[in-house]
Design a protein around this motif. Structure first.
Motif, PDB file in Angstrom:
ATOM      1  N   SER A 258       0.825  -1.214   0.000  1.00  0.00           N
ATOM      2  CA  SER A 258       0.000   0.000   0.000  1.00  0.00           C
ATOM      3  C   SER A 258       0.858   1.263   0.000  1.00  0.00           C
ATOM      4  O   SER A 258       0.523   2.244  -0.679  1.00  0.00           O
ATOM      5  CB  SER A 258      -0.938   0.006   1.209  1.00  0.00           C
ATOM      6  OG  SER A 258      -0.205  -0.046   2.415  1.00  0.00           O
ATOM      7  N   ALA A 262       0.945   4.184  -2.739  1.00  0.00           N
ATOM      8  CA  ALA A 262       0.762   5.596  -2.384  1.00  0.00           C
ATOM      9  C   ALA A 262       1.881   6.449  -2.962  1.00  0.00           C
ATOM     10  O   ALA A 262       1.648   7.572  -3.428  1.00  0.00           O
ATOM     11  CB  ALA A 262       0.689   5.743  -0.875  1.00  0.00           C
ATOM     12  N   ASP A 269       0.117  12.061  -9.418  1.00  0.00           N
ATOM     13  CA  ASP A 269      -0.554  13.342  -9.192  1.00  0.00           C
ATOM     14  C   ASP A 269       0.115  14.477  -9.949  1.00  0.00           C
ATOM     15  O   ASP A 269      -0.502  15.517 -10.194  1.00  0.00           O
ATOM     16  CB  ASP A 269      -0.570  13.676  -7.691  1.00  0.00           C
ATOM     17  CG  ASP A 269      -1.627  12.876  -6.934  1.00  0.00           C
ATOM     18  OD1 ASP A 269      -2.537  12.344  -7.602  1.00  0.00           O
ATOM     19  OD2 ASP A 269      -1.522  12.780  -5.698  1.00  0.00           O
ATOM     20  N   THR A 297      -7.550  -0.124  -0.229  1.00  0.00           N
ATOM     21  CA  THR A 297      -7.965   1.246   0.105  1.00  0.00           C
ATOM     22  C   THR A 297      -7.308   2.253  -0.829  1.00  0.00           C
ATOM     23  O   THR A 297      -7.961   3.172  -1.357  1.00  0.00           O
ATOM     24  CB  THR A 297      -7.599   1.571   1.564  1.00  0.00           C
ATOM     25  OG1 THR A 297      -8.206   0.617   2.430  1.00  0.00           O
ATOM     26  CG2 THR A 297      -8.064   2.969   1.946  1.00  0.00           C
ATOM     27  N   VAL A 298      -6.003   2.081  -1.051  1.00  0.00           N
ATOM     28  CA  VAL A 298      -5.280   2.977  -1.978  1.00  0.00           C
ATOM     29  C   VAL A 298      -5.788   2.764  -3.400  1.00  0.00           C
ATOM     30  O   VAL A 298      -5.942   3.720  -4.166  1.00  0.00           O
ATOM     31  CB  VAL A 298      -3.765   2.726  -1.898  1.00  0.00           C
ATOM     32  CG1 VAL A 298      -3.009   3.703  -2.794  1.00  0.00           C
ATOM     33  CG2 VAL A 298      -3.272   2.831  -0.458  1.00  0.00           C
ATOM     34  N   THR A 300      -8.745   1.956  -4.368  1.00  0.00           N
ATOM     35  CA  THR A 300     -10.047   2.608  -4.526  1.00  0.00           C
ATOM     36  C   THR A 300      -9.885   4.091  -4.797  1.00  0.00           C
ATOM     37  O   THR A 300     -10.570   4.661  -5.660  1.00  0.00           O
ATOM     38  CB  THR A 300     -10.898   2.388  -3.263  1.00  0.00           C
ATOM     39  OG1 THR A 300     -11.095   0.985  -3.062  1.00  0.00           O
ATOM     40  CG2 THR A 300     -12.253   3.065  -3.385  1.00  0.00           C
ATOM     41  N   THR A 301      -8.962   4.732  -4.105  1.00  0.00           N
ATOM     42  CA  THR A 301      -8.706   6.159  -4.318  1.00  0.00           C
ATOM     43  C   THR A 301      -8.156   6.413  -5.713  1.00  0.00           C
ATOM     44  O   THR A 301      -8.580   7.350  -6.407  1.00  0.00           O
ATOM     45  CB  THR A 301      -7.716   6.681  -3.261  1.00  0.00           C
ATOM     46  OG1 THR A 301      -8.255   6.462  -1.960  1.00  0.00           O
ATOM     47  CG2 THR A 301      -7.450   8.165  -3.450  1.00  0.00           C
ATOM     48  N   LEU A 302      -7.211   5.591  -6.138  1.00  0.00           N
ATOM     49  CA  LEU A 302      -6.631   5.751  -7.475  1.00  0.00           C
ATOM     50  C   LEU A 302      -7.675   5.537  -8.566  1.00  0.00           C
ATOM     51  O   LEU A 302      -7.741   6.291  -9.546  1.00  0.00           O
ATOM     52  CB  LEU A 302      -5.480   4.763  -7.652  1.00  0.00           C
ATOM     53  CG  LEU A 302      -4.158   5.132  -6.977  1.00  0.00           C
ATOM     54  CD1 LEU A 302      -3.251   3.910  -6.874  1.00  0.00           C
ATOM     55  CD2 LEU A 302      -3.459   6.238  -7.763  1.00  0.00           C
ATOM     56  N   ALA A 304     -10.852   5.973  -8.403  1.00  0.00           N
ATOM     57  CA  ALA A 304     -11.783   7.098  -8.434  1.00  0.00           C
ATOM     58  C   ALA A 304     -11.198   8.286  -9.184  1.00  0.00           C
ATOM     59  O   ALA A 304     -11.935   9.119  -9.718  1.00  0.00           O
ATOM     60  CB  ALA A 304     -12.146   7.506  -7.003  1.00  0.00           C
ATOM     61  N   ASP A 305      -9.871   8.326  -9.266  1.00  0.00           N
ATOM     62  CA  ASP A 305      -9.194   9.407  -9.974  1.00  0.00           C
ATOM     63  C   ASP A 305      -8.898   9.034 -11.424  1.00  0.00           C
ATOM     64  O   ASP A 305      -8.189   9.751 -12.128  1.00  0.00           O
ATOM     65  CB  ASP A 305      -7.891   9.752  -9.242  1.00  0.00           C
ATOM     66  CG  ASP A 305      -7.346  11.113  -9.636  1.00  0.00           C
ATOM     67  OD1 ASP A 305      -8.142  12.012  -9.980  1.00  0.00           O
ATOM     68  OD2 ASP A 305      -6.104  11.276  -9.606  1.00  0.00           O
TER      69      ASP A 305
END
Length: 360
Positions: A258, A262, A269, A297-298, A300-302, A304-305
């Motif tokens: 994870s 990140a 980014d 968890t990471v 899911t964030t990626l 969504a982006d």
């Protein structure tokens, strides 16, 4: 007695003559029938030859049309990516279409036969094209040799025999000029020491070399992890920085997938405008996650982006289930390598898939 013998002899000669004449007439009839049969067979053979010639001609015309249409779509898509001007893209596509011949004649494509839209990559690796989607990254071209097209239909050599004088092929090609930002996330935990890490370095070398040989513009970044993670190489078009960065990585420690993800996300980014660039994270591990937050968890964030995540497990001790879940969340694919040779082929396959231009 003598007279009777003469009469019998004369009768025999007459019968023999009649039989000979009958045999000659039968022979003549047989010869006539055979000649008639040969004539019919020759006509059938000539028709079959004519049909075969026209079929081969049609296949060749269809192949040439497909190639010319593909070339026009690719050229228009590249021009669109450079200028963002549909008119210039059409002009360039028409030029390249005309540089390709179909049945010995330049292919002419009308401006309204160029359709602009947006393509997005599906989980299957195929692309979905939306007409008018913005911002446009794809060009669809309708290639035609029909009676209503600028180039007209393809005449057939023996069309009059079959009552069809022309062949009217049509084909469609869609090209997407994809620029990609790719971040490699690699495992440098203690279990990677020795031959495993040497295999990984070789696989990344192959990945970089494969990307270098494609027409698509890529920028690649590098993040690595053990129980902590580092952002090792920012996104760059100079892919030698990636190979040099790999060779400089220290190996040892525990495994935090994870944190590695990140670190890759932090590099991503700083990528280019996502409206025109496909963004991909490739996460590799040979072990089990044992430090830090849950990788899903990471992921899911990626996701969504809009970042696609592919995962690679290496060796028998790798956590296939967790990495499969990460790839599913990230809309990507999951791969497993049993050994170094497998790992090299997987990185090569991913590089070739990322460089796809023709999308239909």
């Amino acid at each position: 007695m003598t007279c009777l013998s003469k009469l019998e002899s004369s009768g025999d000669e007459s019968n023999a003559s009649l039989k000979l004449k009958r045999d000659q007439r039968k022979g003549n009839r047989r010869k006539g029938a055979m000649l008639y049969l040969i004539l019919i067979m020759m006509i059938g053979f000539m028709i079959a030859v004519a049909f075969s010639v026209d079929i081969a001609h049609m296949h060749l015309a269809r192949t040439e049309l497909r190639s010319a249409t593909d070339a026009a779509a690719k050229a228009a898509a590249i021009e669109l990516s450079i200028t963002l001007d549909p008119d210039l893209a059409v002009t360039r596509g028409q030029e390249i279409a005309a540089a390709n011949t179909v049945n010995g004649e330049p292919l002419q494509v009308r401006a309204d036969e160029f359709v602009f839209g947006r393509s997005r990559e599906l989980n299957s690796g195929k692309f979905d094209f939306t007409v008018g989607g913005v911002p446009s990254n794809s060009v669809q071209v309708d290639g035609k040799r029909t009676s209503g097209s600028l180039s007209g239909p393809v005449p057939l050599f023996f069309g009059n025999i079959f009552g069809v004088n022309a062949f009217e092929p049509e084909t469609t090609a869609t090209a997407t000029y994809i620029e990609r930002d790719i971040v490699l996330v690699v495992d440098r935990s203690g279990s990677m020491q020795g031959q495993k890490f040497a295999d990984l370095v070789t696989a990344i070398d192959v990945f970089v070399a494969t990307l270098d040989g494609t027409p698509v513009e890529e920028q690649v970044g590098l993040a690595s992890y053990n129980d902590f993670a580092t952002e090792d190489v920012e996104l760059t078009g100079d892919l030698t920085e990636i190979t040099d960065g790999m060779r400089a990585l220290p190996v040892g420690g525990f495994t935090s997938i994870s944190r590695g993800m990140a670190a890759g996300a932090a590099i991503m980014d700083r990528s280019r405008n996502p409206d025109f660039v496909e963004r991909t994270l490739i996460v590799m591990t040979d072990g089990n996650h044992n430090r830090g937050p849950e990788p899903s968890t990471v992921a899911t964030t990626l996701a969504a982006d809009g970042v696609v995540i592919h995962t690679i497990t290496f060796g028998r001790d790798a956590d296939k289930r967790r990495m499969r879940d990460v790839a599913t969340i990230g809309g990507g694919r999951t791969f497993h390598a049993d050994d170094g040779a497998d790992l090299i082929e997987i990185y090569r396959e991913i590089a070739l898939t990322l460089s796809t231009m023709m999308t239909q």
